[in-house]
Structures are given as C-alpha cells and as structure tokens.
Design a protein around this motif. Structure first.
Motif, PDB file in Angstrom:
ATOM      1  N   ALA A   1      43.864  22.716  28.824  1.00  0.00           N
ATOM      2  CA  ALA A   1      43.074  21.885  29.736  1.00  0.00           C
ATOM      3  C   ALA A   1      43.049  22.501  31.139  1.00  0.00           C
ATOM      4  O   ALA A   1      41.998  22.533  31.790  1.00  0.00           O
ATOM      5  CB  ALA A   1      43.634  20.467  29.770  1.00  0.00           C
ATOM      6  N   LEU A   2      44.190  23.000  31.614  1.00  0.00           N
ATOM      7  CA  LEU A   2      44.233  23.656  32.926  1.00  0.00           C
ATOM      8  C   LEU A   2      43.339  24.890  32.963  1.00  0.00           C
ATOM      9  O   LEU A   2      42.603  25.108  33.929  1.00  0.00           O
ATOM     10  CB  LEU A   2      45.668  24.060  33.273  1.00  0.00           C
ATOM     11  N   ARG A   3      43.405  25.688  31.920  1.00  0.00           N
ATOM     12  CA  ARG A   3      42.546  26.878  31.850  1.00  0.00           C
ATOM     13  C   ARG A   3      41.070  26.478  31.904  1.00  0.00           C
ATOM     14  O   ARG A   3      40.267  27.118  32.570  1.00  0.00           O
ATOM     15  CB  ARG A   3      42.803  27.653  30.549  1.00  0.00           C
ATOM     16  N   TYR A   4      40.713  25.401  31.201  1.00  0.00           N
ATOM     17  CA  TYR A   4      39.325  24.957  31.154  1.00  0.00           C
ATOM     18  C   TYR A   4      38.855  24.448  32.518  1.00  0.00           C
ATOM     19  O   TYR A   4      37.780  24.813  32.983  1.00  0.00           O
ATOM     20  CB  TYR A   4      39.173  23.861  30.089  1.00  0.00           C
ATOM     21  N   VAL A   5      39.662  23.622  33.150  1.00  0.00           N
ATOM     22  CA  VAL A   5      39.289  23.068  34.460  1.00  0.00           C
ATOM     23  C   VAL A   5      39.164  24.185  35.494  1.00  0.00           C
ATOM     24  O   VAL A   5      38.241  24.198  36.304  1.00  0.00           O
ATOM     25  CB  VAL A   5      40.312  22.001  34.910  1.00  0.00           C
ATOM     26  N   LEU A   6      40.062  25.144  35.455  1.00  0.00           N
ATOM     27  CA  LEU A   6      40.039  26.219  36.444  1.00  0.00           C
ATOM     28  C   LEU A   6      38.999  27.289  36.137  1.00  0.00           C
ATOM     29  O   LEU A   6      38.846  28.234  36.911  1.00  0.00           O
ATOM     30  CB  LEU A   6      41.430  26.828  36.593  1.00  0.00           C
ATOM     31  N   MET A   7      38.245  27.115  35.061  1.00  0.00           N
ATOM     32  CA  MET A   7      37.104  28.006  34.819  1.00  0.00           C
ATOM     33  C   MET A   7      36.083  27.855  35.942  1.00  0.00           C
ATOM     34  O   MET A   7      35.322  28.778  36.219  1.00  0.00           O
ATOM     35  CB  MET A   7      36.474  27.695  33.461  1.00  0.00           C
ATOM     36  N   VAL A   8      36.105  26.702  36.619  1.00  0.00           N
ATOM     37  CA  VAL A   8      35.215  26.494  37.773  1.00  0.00           C
ATOM     38  C   VAL A   8      35.536  27.524  38.855  1.00  0.00           C
ATOM     39  O   VAL A   8      34.635  28.133  39.438  1.00  0.00           O
ATOM     40  CB  VAL A   8      35.373  25.055  38.329  1.00  0.00           C
ATOM     41  N   VAL A   9      36.815  27.759  39.108  1.00  0.00           N
ATOM     42  CA  VAL A   9      37.220  28.746  40.115  1.00  0.00           C
ATOM     43  C   VAL A   9      36.888  30.154  39.622  1.00  0.00           C
ATOM     44  O   VAL A   9      36.332  30.964  40.360  1.00  0.00           O
ATOM     45  CB  VAL A   9      38.730  28.624  40.426  1.00  0.00           C
ATOM     46  N   ASP A  10      37.219  30.426  38.375  1.00  0.00           N
ATOM     47  CA  ASP A  10      36.956  31.756  37.822  1.00  0.00           C
ATOM     48  C   ASP A  10      35.472  32.071  37.746  1.00  0.00           C
ATOM     49  O   ASP A  10      35.081  33.228  37.800  1.00  0.00           O
ATOM     50  CB  ASP A  10      37.572  31.884  36.422  1.00  0.00           C
ATOM     51  N   GLY A  11      34.652  31.049  37.617  1.00  0.00           N
ATOM     52  CA  GLY A  11      33.220  31.256  37.503  1.00  0.00           C
ATOM     53  C   GLY A  11      32.488  31.359  38.834  1.00  0.00           C
ATOM     54  O   GLY A  11      31.280  31.565  38.854  1.00  0.00           O
ATOM     55  N   MET A  12      33.215  31.219  39.943  1.00  0.00           N
ATOM     56  CA  MET A  12      32.562  31.307  41.256  1.00  0.00           C
ATOM     57  C   MET A  12      31.924  32.672  41.460  1.00  0.00           C
ATOM     58  O   MET A  12      32.431  33.681  40.976  1.00  0.00           O
ATOM     59  CB  MET A  12      33.567  31.042  42.370  1.00  0.00           C
ATOM     60  N   LEU A  13      30.828  32.682  42.189  1.00  0.00           N
ATOM     61  CA  LEU A  13      30.072  33.901  42.483  1.00  0.00           C
ATOM     62  C   LEU A  13      29.668  34.610  41.183  1.00  0.00           C
ATOM     63  O   LEU A  13      29.856  35.806  41.021  1.00  0.00           O
ATOM     64  CB  LEU A  13      30.860  34.844  43.387  1.00  0.00           C
ATOM     65  N   TRP A  14      29.129  33.821  40.260  1.00  0.00           N
ATOM     66  CA  TRP A  14      28.644  34.324  38.971  1.00  0.00           C
ATOM     67  C   TRP A  14      29.748  35.011  38.167  1.00  0.00           C
ATOM     68  O   TRP A  14      29.510  35.987  37.463  1.00  0.00           O
ATOM     69  CB  TRP A  14      27.453  35.258  39.167  1.00  0.00           C
ATOM     70  N   GLY A  15      30.956  34.500  38.254  1.00  0.00           N
ATOM     71  CA  GLY A  15      32.072  35.040  37.493  1.00  0.00           C
ATOM     72  C   GLY A  15      32.808  36.177  38.164  1.00  0.00           C
ATOM     73  O   GLY A  15      33.797  36.684  37.633  1.00  0.00           O
ATOM     74  N   LEU A  16      32.360  36.564  39.345  1.00  0.00           N
ATOM     75  CA  LEU A  16      32.982  37.691  40.031  1.00  0.00           C
ATOM     76  C   LEU A  16      34.436  37.406  40.397  1.00  0.00           C
ATOM     77  O   LEU A  16      35.282  38.296  40.307  1.00  0.00           O
ATOM     78  CB  LEU A  16      32.175  38.062  41.283  1.00  0.00           C
ATOM     79  N   VAL A  17      34.745  36.171  40.762  1.00  0.00           N
ATOM     80  CA  VAL A  17      36.127  35.817  41.107  1.00  0.00           C
ATOM     81  C   VAL A  17      37.037  36.049  39.904  1.00  0.00           C
ATOM     82  O   VAL A  17      38.089  36.682  40.013  1.00  0.00           O
ATOM     83  CB  VAL A  17      36.222  34.353  41.599  1.00  0.00           C
ATOM     84  N   GLY A  18      36.639  35.553  38.744  1.00  0.00           N
ATOM     85  CA  GLY A  18      37.443  35.745  37.537  1.00  0.00           C
ATOM     86  C   GLY A  18      37.594  37.203  37.160  1.00  0.00           C
ATOM     87  O   GLY A  18      38.674  37.657  36.787  1.00  0.00           O
ATOM     88  N   ILE A  19      36.510  37.963  37.275  1.00  0.00           N
ATOM     89  CA  ILE A  19      36.558  39.389  36.926  1.00  0.00           C
ATOM     90  C   ILE A  19      37.515  40.135  37.845  1.00  0.00           C
ATOM     91  O   ILE A  19      38.350  40.926  37.386  1.00  0.00           O
ATOM     92  CB  ILE A  19      35.141  40.006  36.974  1.00  0.00           C
TER      93      ILE A  19
END
Length: 182
Positions: free
Chosen positions: A110-128
C-alpha cells in the motif's frame, strides 16, 4: 544471477516495461468491462432505460475499474500471490521483497502504491532518477516501505543479490543455524 550493478538500465528497463504491461492490462480490462456493462444495459434494459443513461452507467463502471484496477493489480494481487508480483512484474521476471528477503506485508504494498504519486512526478522522472541514484535501485515507495525489486529465477524464488553489495541486500542463509546440520 542478480541484476548487474554496473548496468542500472537493466533494472530500470524491466521496471518500466512492467508498468507499461500493467497499464495495458488494466486499461484493456477497464475498456472491455465498461463496454460489456454498456452493452448489457443497452440490450437488456432497452425498454426501461434510454441509451444516454446506459452510456453514463457504462462510463462510470469503466472509470471505477480504471481507478480500482491499478490498486488491485499493484497492492492486492502481489500481497495475495506467492510471487509478490503484479501481473506485469510476473511477465518481466521481477518481484517485490523486503530488504531481509521476506514477503512484504499489505502495508508495504500500500505504501509503494500511494508513493507512486511522488515517483510519477515530472512524467516519472523523479522515480527514474531515484532508481538510478540509489544503491539498491529503489524508488521512493521502496525506500519508505523497506522493499526492493529483484529479478526472479522462477515465480517462487527471487534471485537475491549477493553479499558483495549487488543491490545492497544480503540473501538469507539456506540452512538455519539452529537446525541439525546433515
């Protein structure tokens, strides 16, 4: 057969591919189920409901599946399956485990799913960027949940990184120390 630390694109490529596959699977399911509901309402209730109302109900159902589908695919399916992986992760040969090698609890997924919002910022650039900059190739959701994504040798057994620092995790011993050694 752990992921090569010298080539972080191997990890990133599998993770991005799994997101594309999961998106296509969930999107296709939402579209097909929405169309089926629309068709059922239009044909089955033709004398009770007009096409406009049936269309609205079909679209609401399609939207509900599109919103709940990723939640089910990224949280419920990995938690309930032995593999600890979404459908796209199974296809690409990766899974989620805790840093100690155990299966993550529902809270971690659930934490991983909710924090996908952060990882997906700037078209996924933050996560990458986070994946490429962390030694265990973790995204923000993995860092907070205490999980790591690893390649699998099979659906049942993850390929844990070695103690040489590959991905930063240490595999569990094959035999417990309190069990009699043969």
């Amino acid at each position: 057969m752990a992921i090569d630390r010298t080539d972080p694109t191997k990890v990133l490529g599998r993770r991005l591919l799994h997101l594309v596959i999961d998106g296509l699977l969930v999107g296709t399911a939402a579209l097909l189920l929405g169309a089926a509901v629309l068709l059922a309402l239009t044909v089955g209730l033709a004398h009770w409901i007009d096409f406009g109302a049936a269309f609205v109900v079909g679209m609401v159902f399609c939207l509900a599946v599109a919103l709940l589908g990723p939640l089910v695919n990224e949280v419920w399916i990995p938690h309930k399956s032995r593999a600890g992986a979404s459908l796209g992760m199974r296809i690409t040969g990766i899974r989620v485990i805790m840093l100690d090698g155990s299966k993550p609890p529902l809270k971690a997924f659930a934490l991983r799913y909710v924090l996908m919002v952060v990882d997906g910022m700037l078209w996924g650039l933050v996560g990458i960027v986070v994946i490429l900059r962390t030694p265990r190739r973790q995204r923000v959701g993995d860092l907070v949940a205490g999980t790591v994504v690893v390649r699998t040798g099979s659906v049942d057994e993850p390929v844990l990184p070695g103690p040489d620092g590959d991905l930063g995790a240490v595999p569990q011993p094959k035999l417990s120390l309190d069990a009699p050694q043969m």
